[in-house]
Design a protein around this motif. Structure first.
Motif, PDB file in Angstrom:
ATOM      1  N   GLN A  35       0.836  -1.201   0.000  1.00 18.37           N
ATOM      2  CA  GLN A  35       0.000   0.000   0.000  1.00 18.37           C
ATOM      3  C   GLN A  35       0.870   1.250   0.000  1.00 18.37           C
ATOM      4  O   GLN A  35       0.558   2.221  -0.688  1.00 18.37           O
ATOM      5  CB  GLN A  35      -0.943   0.004   1.202  1.00 18.37           C
ATOM      6  CG  GLN A  35      -2.072  -0.991   1.077  1.00 18.37           C
ATOM      7  CD  GLN A  35      -3.036  -0.942   2.246  1.00 18.37           C
ATOM      8  OE1 GLN A  35      -2.715  -0.437   3.327  1.00 18.37           O
ATOM      9  NE2 GLN A  35      -4.230  -1.469   2.037  1.00 18.37           N
ATOM     10  N   ASP A  36       1.968   1.216   0.745  1.00 21.72           N
ATOM     11  CA  ASP A  36       2.894   2.360   0.752  1.00 21.72           C
ATOM     12  C   ASP A  36       3.487   2.595  -0.635  1.00 21.72           C
ATOM     13  O   ASP A  36       3.605   3.735  -1.077  1.00 21.72           O
ATOM     14  CB  ASP A  36       4.020   2.146   1.759  1.00 21.72           C
ATOM     15  CG  ASP A  36       3.581   2.343   3.192  1.00 21.72           C
ATOM     16  OD1 ASP A  36       2.796   3.285   3.442  1.00 21.72           O
ATOM     17  OD2 ASP A  36       4.022   1.574   4.061  1.00 21.72           O
ATOM     18  N   ARG A  46      -1.015   6.607   2.092  1.00 20.07           N
ATOM     19  CA  ARG A  46      -1.302   5.191   2.318  1.00 20.07           C
ATOM     20  C   ARG A  46      -2.699   5.038   2.884  1.00 20.07           C
ATOM     21  O   ARG A  46      -3.416   4.079   2.581  1.00 20.07           O
ATOM     22  CB  ARG A  46      -0.276   4.567   3.271  1.00 20.07           C
ATOM     23  CG  ARG A  46      -0.503   3.056   3.453  1.00 20.07           C
ATOM     24  CD  ARG A  46       0.280   2.481   4.613  1.00 20.07           C
ATOM     25  NE  ARG A  46       0.019   3.125   5.884  1.00 20.07           N
ATOM     26  CZ  ARG A  46      -1.076   2.906   6.635  1.00 20.07           C
ATOM     27  NH1 ARG A  46      -2.005   2.082   6.233  1.00 20.07           N
ATOM     28  NH2 ARG A  46      -1.221   3.528   7.779  1.00 20.07           N
TER      29      ARG A  46
END
Length: 87
Positions: A35-36, A46
């Protein structure tokens, strides 16, 4: 007196949120991104990615464009919610 910002979405429209979130998550994992990592590539937080994937928020159009570019797909492919049903 200002007009209402927006009327509530009907339930059948809101039902697409979780499906879009699953699609984003599936494409993210296929691209081997966290996600980052996706957030960095799409120039969003994020937390935004998390909310979209959880189906609690909708990405804006320009966010969809940035997500599609970050995932190397078209916007049409990104929002093709029936694609996962066929494959």
């Amino acid at each position: 007196m200002s007009p209402d910002r927006r009327l509530p979405y009907p339930d059948d429209v809101l039902a697409h949120r979780p499906r879009l979130g699953l699609r984003i998550a599936k494409l993210r994992r296929a691209a081997r991104l966290s996600q980052d990592g996706l957030a960095e590539r799409a120039f969003v937080s994020r937390q935004s990615i998390m909310r979209w994937e959880n189906g609690t928020r909708d990405p804006r159009y320009l966010d969809l464009v940035a997500l599609a570019a970050a995932l190397d797909v078209t916007v049409s492919e990104l929002v093709d919610l029936d694609a996962d049903l066929v494959r």
